[in-house]
Motif scaffolding. Sequence first.
Motif, PDB file in Angstrom:
ATOM      1  N   THR A  72      11.377  55.876 -23.575  1.00  0.00           N
ATOM      2  CA  THR A  72      10.643  54.816 -22.879  1.00  0.00           C
ATOM      3  C   THR A  72      11.008  54.773 -21.404  1.00  0.00           C
ATOM      4  OG1 THR A  72      10.665  53.527 -24.932  1.00  0.00           O
ATOM      5  CG2 THR A  72      10.054  52.367 -22.928  1.00  0.00           C
ATOM      6  N   PHE A 127       2.301  51.898 -23.860  1.00  0.00           N
ATOM      7  CA  PHE A 127       3.389  52.350 -24.747  1.00  0.00           C
ATOM      8  C   PHE A 127       4.700  51.637 -24.401  1.00  0.00           C
ATOM      9  CE2 PHE A 127       7.099  55.172 -25.027  1.00  0.00           C
ATOM     10  CZ  PHE A 127       7.185  55.320 -26.399  1.00  0.00           C
ATOM     11  N   VAL A 128       5.012  51.540 -23.111  1.00  0.00           N
ATOM     12  CA  VAL A 128       6.262  50.900 -22.684  1.00  0.00           C
ATOM     13  C   VAL A 128       6.276  49.424 -23.074  1.00  0.00           C
ATOM     14  CG1 VAL A 128       7.685  50.268 -20.703  1.00  0.00           C
ATOM     15  CG2 VAL A 128       6.589  52.513 -20.788  1.00  0.00           C
ATOM     16  N   THR A 185       6.391  47.083 -16.326  1.00  0.00           N
ATOM     17  CA  THR A 185       7.093  48.053 -17.168  1.00  0.00           C
ATOM     18  C   THR A 185       8.505  48.387 -16.691  1.00  0.00           C
ATOM     19  OG1 THR A 185       6.017  49.840 -15.918  1.00  0.00           O
ATOM     20  CG2 THR A 185       4.954  49.130 -17.951  1.00  0.00           C
ATOM     21  N   THR A 215       8.475  55.379 -18.259  1.00  0.00           N
ATOM     22  CA  THR A 215       8.408  54.414 -17.159  1.00  0.00           C
ATOM     23  C   THR A 215       8.554  55.096 -15.807  1.00  0.00           C
ATOM     24  OG1 THR A 215       9.361  52.735 -18.611  1.00  0.00           O
ATOM     25  CG2 THR A 215       9.367  52.270 -16.259  1.00  0.00           C
ATOM     26  N   THR A 258       6.620  48.903 -26.868  1.00  0.00           N
ATOM     27  CA  THR A 258       7.973  49.244 -27.320  1.00  0.00           C
ATOM     28  C   THR A 258       8.990  48.184 -26.917  1.00  0.00           C
ATOM     29  OG1 THR A 258       7.477  51.607 -27.174  1.00  0.00           O
ATOM     30  CG2 THR A 258       9.800  50.971 -27.210  1.00  0.00           C
ATOM     31  N   THR A 259       8.989  47.799 -25.636  1.00  0.00           N
ATOM     32  CA  THR A 259      10.020  46.888 -25.138  1.00  0.00           C
ATOM     33  C   THR A 259       9.836  45.463 -25.645  1.00  0.00           C
ATOM     34  OG1 THR A 259       8.713  46.576 -23.107  1.00  0.00           O
ATOM     35  CG2 THR A 259      10.463  48.222 -23.063  1.00  0.00           C
ATOM     36  N   LEU A 273      14.629  56.292 -28.525  1.00  0.00           N
ATOM     37  CA  LEU A 273      13.423  55.581 -28.111  1.00  0.00           C
ATOM     38  C   LEU A 273      13.615  54.920 -26.753  1.00  0.00           C
ATOM     39  CD1 LEU A 273      10.568  54.706 -28.840  1.00  0.00           C
ATOM     40  CD2 LEU A 273      11.546  52.702 -29.992  1.00  0.00           C
ATOM     41  N   ILE A 288      11.920  47.836 -19.323  1.00  0.00           N
ATOM     42  CA  ILE A 288      12.876  48.798 -19.878  1.00  0.00           C
ATOM     43  C   ILE A 288      14.200  48.724 -19.136  1.00  0.00           C
ATOM     44  CG2 ILE A 288      12.058  50.680 -18.396  1.00  0.00           C
ATOM     45  CD1 ILE A 288      13.479  50.929 -21.996  1.00  0.00           C
TER      46      ILE A 288
END
Length: 302
Positions: free
Chosen positions: A180, A141-142, A22, A184, A145-146, A176, A26
């Motif tokens: 994120t 979630f991370v 993660t 992280t 999203t990424t 966002l 990000i």
Amino acid sequence: MEILELAFMQRALLAALLVGVTAPAIGIYLVQRRQALMGDGIGHVALTGVGLGFLLNTSPVWVATAVCVVGAVIMELIRSYGKARGDIALAMLFYGGMAGGVMLMALSPTGSNANLTTYLFGSITTVSEQDIVAICLLAAFVIVTTVGLRRQLFAICQDEEFARVTGLPVRLLNLLVAVTAAVTVTVAMRVVGLLLVSALMVIPVAASQQITRSFATTFATAVSIGVLVTLSGTVTSYYVDVPSGATIVLMAIGVFIALTLVAAPLAARRAGRAAAAEHCTLETAEVTGTAGKPGAADDVRV
């Protein structure tokens, strides 16, 4: 292996794996936006969340997540609106977050300087089952999203104006990215600590950029480096009895130095080949009598 038979090391290795994925995932967007130190600022704010969690006798991870998200949104709003003296506002937010965490920890009946140290510098072997559940959910979630929004996030990180013209919700995507990054930080704070989490976001990406060119390759390589250093650093800290966070970060710096040394001669070799090709093109143009004519070089290359 003996290390895999221990429950606390199983949790530690799982947490290290998730952080290794993660943080660079990000981090690559923060590096593209020239916000490499954003994770460090969020880490300062997260300390208030940790102190508040101890004061309320609840999970510091979840409380820190909420506080980090609020802090990250404020940071992004200050950046996007470009308010005067915004750097001073950010400085007060960062140092206020650190001071608030120390004060709340002191007021907490269950908090102590030892608790504070584990969150500042990481203590991966003390990760509990509840921490693992929180880390897994936040890491999911991370990753979603990424990876799922990589094209949109890459677009706003490269050129916000172009992304806005193409119809992308730039402000929402910027928020966002900030959220994120905040998530992280809370994922990684038990592994490398709040003061070192920014390093794990940036260094694997910087190391990957030494040997890669495309975004997709840089992304994959950075994540691979992140997983390598977090897992190897965790194992090393167990056998050598040294702090896990510092070990992981120093290993990441070692990888960066090694790849830089490898990349330097490769870059020189590529530059030499490009110069030789250009020289050959010019000689060909002179022989054919097309040197100096408009479009001559293009004709020769075709």
